[in-house]
Design a protein around this motif. Sequence first.
Motif, PDB file in Angstrom:
ATOM      1  N   ASP A  48      30.064  15.657   6.474  1.00 32.78           N
ATOM      2  CA  ASP A  48      31.075  16.484   5.808  1.00 32.78           C
ATOM      3  C   ASP A  48      30.620  17.937   5.662  1.00 32.78           C
ATOM      4  O   ASP A  48      31.408  18.863   5.843  1.00 32.78           O
ATOM      5  CB  ASP A  48      31.412  15.899   4.438  1.00 32.78           C
ATOM      6  N   ALA A  49      29.354  18.147   5.325  1.00 33.11           N
ATOM      7  CA  ALA A  49      28.846  19.519   5.176  1.00 33.11           C
ATOM      8  C   ALA A  49      28.916  20.261   6.508  1.00 33.11           C
ATOM      9  O   ALA A  49      29.314  21.422   6.560  1.00 33.11           O
ATOM     10  CB  ALA A  49      27.417  19.511   4.641  1.00 33.11           C
ATOM     11  N   ALA A  50      28.558  19.581   7.592  1.00 32.43           N
ATOM     12  CA  ALA A  50      28.628  20.196   8.924  1.00 32.43           C
ATOM     13  C   ALA A  50      30.064  20.555   9.284  1.00 32.43           C
ATOM     14  O   ALA A  50      30.315  21.621   9.861  1.00 32.43           O
ATOM     15  CB  ALA A  50      28.034  19.254   9.973  1.00 32.43           C
ATOM     16  N   ALA A  51      30.995  19.696   8.923  1.00 29.80           N
ATOM     17  CA  ALA A  51      32.410  19.971   9.208  1.00 29.80           C
ATOM     18  C   ALA A  51      32.885  21.215   8.469  1.00 29.80           C
ATOM     19  O   ALA A  51      33.623  22.039   9.018  1.00 29.80           O
ATOM     20  CB  ALA A  51      33.269  18.762   8.826  1.00 29.80           C
ATOM     21  N   ILE A  52      32.461  21.378   7.223  1.00 27.79           N
ATOM     22  CA  ILE A  52      32.839  22.563   6.451  1.00 27.79           C
ATOM     23  C   ILE A  52      32.231  23.818   7.072  1.00 27.79           C
ATOM     24  O   ILE A  52      32.901  24.844   7.204  1.00 27.79           O
ATOM     25  CB  ILE A  52      32.439  22.409   4.970  1.00 27.79           C
ATOM     26  N   LEU A  53      30.971  23.741   7.479  1.00 27.67           N
ATOM     27  CA  LEU A  53      30.342  24.894   8.131  1.00 27.67           C
ATOM     28  C   LEU A  53      31.104  25.291   9.389  1.00 27.67           C
ATOM     29  O   LEU A  53      31.329  26.480   9.633  1.00 27.67           O
ATOM     30  CB  LEU A  53      28.881  24.601   8.479  1.00 27.67           C
ATOM     31  N   ARG A  54      31.506  24.294  10.183  1.00 24.48           N
ATOM     32  CA  ARG A  54      32.280  24.594  11.402  1.00 24.48           C
ATOM     33  C   ARG A  54      33.636  25.206  11.054  1.00 24.48           C
ATOM     34  O   ARG A  54      34.044  26.206  11.633  1.00 24.48           O
ATOM     35  CB  ARG A  54      32.474  23.328  12.234  1.00 24.48           C
TER      36      ARG A  54
END
Length: 117
Positions: A48-54
Amino acid sequence: AISYMLRSDALLLIIPDSEGAEGILTGKLFEYLGARRLIIGLGPVEGDAAAILRRCEAGRMFERSSETGLFTWLDDKISGLKAGQALYSGNDAIFAYRRSVLTREMALWCRPETKHS
């Protein structure tokens, strides 16, 4: 701490290496988004954190074992910086993650008359 964040060019976000790490969203992630600095993340790249960064174009998440990928990405960012490009290139999607917006959404979601699927 906020003063240091705002004087930094990049910020390191580490998601704990634990069961369910894909769903971990630390408060630090939201603080870093608000600081509008490049975020270098270590943790699940499909989390989820990676998705937000993207989504926010605020940085990138790397698996702990991805030393070459991290080095190459940082080298590209530093080369761009030397060529006059901005290090941080985030977009307005970060505003969806402001504390006031998230609190409002949670309050609406928690209302008894709200149906959840």
